[in-house]
Design a protein around this motif. Sequence first.
Motif, PDB file in Angstrom:
ATOM      1  N   ALA A  60       0.972  -1.213  -0.025  1.00 24.19           N
ATOM      2  CA  ALA A  60      -0.194  -0.014   0.121  1.00 24.19           C
ATOM      3  C   ALA A  60       0.869   1.490  -0.063  1.00 24.19           C
ATOM      4  N   LEU A  61       1.962   1.153   0.977  1.00 24.50           N
ATOM      5  CA  LEU A  61       2.981   2.401   0.726  1.00 24.50           C
ATOM      6  C   LEU A  61       3.224   2.859  -0.551  1.00 24.50           C
ATOM      7  N   ALA A  62       3.651   1.725  -1.410  1.00 24.03           N
ATOM      8  CA  ALA A  62       4.057   1.770  -2.661  1.00 24.03           C
ATOM      9  C   ALA A  62       3.128   2.555  -3.796  1.00 24.03           C
ATOM     10  N   GLU A  63       1.894   2.685  -3.380  1.00 26.40           N
ATOM     11  CA  GLU A  63       1.001   3.322  -4.236  1.00 26.40           C
ATOM     12  C   GLU A  63       0.483   4.564  -3.616  1.00 26.40           C
ATOM     13  N   GLU A  64       0.738   4.921  -2.265  1.00 29.36           N
ATOM     14  CA  GLU A  64       0.071   6.162  -1.354  1.00 29.36           C
ATOM     15  C   GLU A  64       0.586   7.489  -2.257  1.00 29.36           C
ATOM     16  N   PRO A  65      -0.436   8.245  -2.320  1.00 29.51           N
ATOM     17  CA  PRO A  65       0.289   9.552  -2.927  1.00 29.51           C
ATOM     18  C   PRO A  65       0.776  10.532  -1.852  1.00 29.51           C
ATOM     19  N   GLY A  66       1.780  11.387  -2.248  1.00 27.76           N
ATOM     20  CA  GLY A  66       2.427  12.329  -1.122  1.00 27.76           C
ATOM     21  C   GLY A  66       2.356  13.697  -1.648  1.00 27.76           C
ATOM     22  N   SER A  67       2.366  14.405  -0.740  1.00 27.72           N
ATOM     23  CA  SER A  67       2.195  16.093  -0.782  1.00 27.72           C
ATOM     24  C   SER A  67       3.240  16.556  -1.329  1.00 27.72           C
ATOM     25  N   THR A 152      15.735   0.117   0.934  1.00 29.51           N
ATOM     26  CA  THR A 152      14.482   0.508   1.168  1.00 29.51           C
ATOM     27  C   THR A 152      13.500   1.483   0.651  1.00 29.51           C
ATOM     28  N   LEU A 153      14.160   1.656  -0.694  1.00 25.48           N
ATOM     29  CA  LEU A 153      13.239   2.453  -1.765  1.00 25.48           C
ATOM     30  C   LEU A 153      11.871   1.699  -1.915  1.00 25.48           C
ATOM     31  N   VAL A 154      10.863   2.543  -1.733  1.00 27.12           N
ATOM     32  CA  VAL A 154       9.427   1.937  -1.861  1.00 27.12           C
ATOM     33  C   VAL A 154       8.789   2.639  -2.902  1.00 27.12           C
ATOM     34  N   GLY A 155       8.186   1.740  -3.900  1.00 28.08           N
ATOM     35  CA  GLY A 155       7.476   2.388  -5.195  1.00 28.08           C
ATOM     36  C   GLY A 155       8.261   2.598  -6.080  1.00 28.08           C
ATOM     37  N   ASN A 156       7.780   3.216  -7.090  1.00 28.79           N
ATOM     38  CA  ASN A 156       8.325   3.561  -8.371  1.00 28.79           C
ATOM     39  C   ASN A 156       8.443   5.356  -8.309  1.00 28.79           C
ATOM     40  N   PRO A 157       9.690   5.889  -8.290  1.00 28.69           N
ATOM     41  CA  PRO A 157       9.837   7.278  -8.157  1.00 28.69           C
ATOM     42  C   PRO A 157       8.983   7.790  -9.244  1.00 28.69           C
ATOM     43  N   ALA A 158       9.295   7.661 -10.487  1.00 32.83           N
ATOM     44  CA  ALA A 158       8.517   8.092 -11.813  1.00 32.83           C
ATOM     45  C   ALA A 158       7.002   8.051 -11.591  1.00 32.83           C
ATOM     46  N   GLY A 159       6.550   6.902 -11.058  1.00 30.40           N
ATOM     47  CA  GLY A 159       4.935   6.948 -10.871  1.00 30.40           C
ATOM     48  C   GLY A 159       4.412   7.681  -9.766  1.00 30.40           C
ATOM     49  N   LEU A 160       5.251   7.407  -8.670  1.00 32.08           N
ATOM     50  CA  LEU A 160       4.866   8.383  -7.411  1.00 32.08           C
ATOM     51  C   LEU A 160       5.186   9.847  -7.645  1.00 32.08           C
ATOM     52  N   GLY A 161       5.829  10.185  -8.465  1.00 27.69           N
ATOM     53  CA  GLY A 161       6.398  11.669  -8.652  1.00 27.69           C
ATOM     54  C   GLY A 161       7.268  12.060  -7.398  1.00 27.69           C
ATOM     55  N   ARG A 164      10.393   7.841  -2.144  1.00 27.84           N
ATOM     56  CA  ARG A 164       9.979   7.352  -0.950  1.00 27.84           C
ATOM     57  C   ARG A 164      10.766   6.299  -0.528  1.00 27.84           C
ATOM     58  N   THR A 165      11.354   6.632   1.059  1.00 25.07           N
ATOM     59  CA  THR A 165      12.371   5.574   1.503  1.00 25.07           C
ATOM     60  C   THR A 165      11.692   4.969   2.942  1.00 25.07           C
ATOM     61  N   ASN A 166      11.642   3.802   3.126  1.00 26.13           N
ATOM     62  CA  ASN A 166      11.030   3.315   4.464  1.00 26.13           C
ATOM     63  C   ASN A 166      12.194   3.521   5.468  1.00 26.13           C
ATOM     64  N   PHE A 167      12.208   4.611   6.400  1.00 26.98           N
ATOM     65  CA  PHE A 167      13.344   4.840   7.333  1.00 26.98           C
ATOM     66  C   PHE A 167      12.893   4.136   8.580  1.00 26.98           C
ATOM     67  N   ARG A 168      11.751   3.279   8.422  1.00 23.55           N
ATOM     68  CA  ARG A 168      11.074   2.628   9.758  1.00 23.55           C
ATOM     69  C   ARG A 168      11.407   0.999   9.637  1.00 23.55           C
ATOM     70  N   THR A 169      12.262   0.716   8.492  1.00 27.07           N
ATOM     71  CA  THR A 169      12.628  -0.618   8.457  1.00 27.07           C
ATOM     72  C   THR A 169      13.283  -1.180   9.617  1.00 27.07           C
ATOM     73  N   ALA A 170      12.959  -2.455   9.827  1.00 27.10           N
ATOM     74  CA  ALA A 170      13.815  -3.215  11.049  1.00 27.10           C
ATOM     75  C   ALA A 170      14.789  -3.943  10.372  1.00 27.10           C
ATOM     76  N   ASP A 171      15.210  -4.033   9.109  1.00 23.43           N
ATOM     77  CA  ASP A 171      16.118  -4.853   8.372  1.00 23.43           C
ATOM     78  C   ASP A 171      17.579  -4.534   8.868  1.00 23.43           C
ATOM     79  N   PRO A 172      18.133  -5.553   9.670  1.00 24.29           N
ATOM     80  CA  PRO A 172      19.533  -4.808  10.289  1.00 24.29           C
ATOM     81  C   PRO A 172      20.640  -4.604   9.283  1.00 24.29           C
ATOM     82  N   VAL A 173      20.488  -5.019   8.118  1.00 24.42           N
ATOM     83  CA  VAL A 173      21.803  -4.847   7.009  1.00 24.42           C
ATOM     84  C   VAL A 173      21.430  -3.321   6.513  1.00 24.42           C
ATOM     85  N   ALA A 174      20.071  -2.929   6.506  1.00 22.96           N
ATOM     86  CA  ALA A 174      19.645  -1.757   6.042  1.00 22.96           C
ATOM     87  C   ALA A 174      20.196  -0.597   7.053  1.00 22.96           C
ATOM     88  N   LEU A 175      19.810  -0.867   8.451  1.00 19.77           N
ATOM     89  CA  LEU A 175      19.794  -0.044   9.433  1.00 19.77           C
ATOM     90  C   LEU A 175      21.477   0.276   9.643  1.00 19.77           C
TER      91      LEU A 175
END
Length: 284
Positions: A60-67, A152-161, A164-175
């Motif tokens: 859902a986050l990959a599709e949500e619009p952003g201001s 942690t990139l979420v969604g397609n930047p071109a499509g979302l405009g 979007r990055t998931n800074f709330r990830t729990a992935d230890p490698v990403a953190l």
Amino acid sequence: MQNLPTFVFVHGAFANSFSFAPLQAELALLGHRSVAVDLPGHGFEATFPASYQAPQDLAALAEEPGSIKGVTLADNAARVIDVLERAKRNGPTVLVGHSRGGITITAAANARPELIDRIVYVSAWCPVELDVSDYYTQPEMADVDARAFVATLVGNPAGLGLLRTNFRTADPVALAAFKQAFAADLTDDEFRAFLNTFQPDENLDAGTSADRAQAGSWGRIPRTYVRLTGDASVPPAVQDRMIREADALTPGNPFDVRTLEGSHLRWLVRPQPAAELLASLAAR
């Protein structure tokens, strides 16, 4: 207070005015006034979709619009210029940019140099000979680890405009990669506290050749570059390259170069040395 400058702070990517609160407190204790700008789509204008909350719904986050969709560098510069116009009524101004905020303060200085008494880059992008995207292809950036952002990139930047990055990830490698890039010299608690001030969305417009530093306007302003010696996201080698390029553009008005120890975020988390450095610039 009338003759002291107002510091105007401009944040970097995915950040906001909240980043500067500890630094502003230290400056206030030294007798200096300051204001931190929220660029359009940042701070309380940011989008935090319900799908970004726990438990996360990444589909859902990959599709949500952003201001922040459609926000341009010109919009960012206009926001800063509006603040500078208001601050200038009270006396001199010192415009300070961090990280990606350097692009914005450069654009504002190109447009309205008369509003700025000193411009300060703190490990910030100061594009002179190249667009910022092209600096990333240069040897000075070869060791920068972008794995955390890619992972942690979420969604397609071109499509979302937007980005979007998931800074709330729990992935230890990403953190671990985020910590190495931004805050290797901070404690884990300090790092996670700062990470939780980031917002998920950033605008796509990082400027073009028309937005690089211009000698006839930007180049008239006294300027300082504050190098961060332990920065792994904007390494000292690329900081020094931008300083050299700027000095070659306006050799009669070179950067006043200062240095702070630490990572990309340390000066904001432990701000007393940075506050004292900035206060010394105000005294000039």
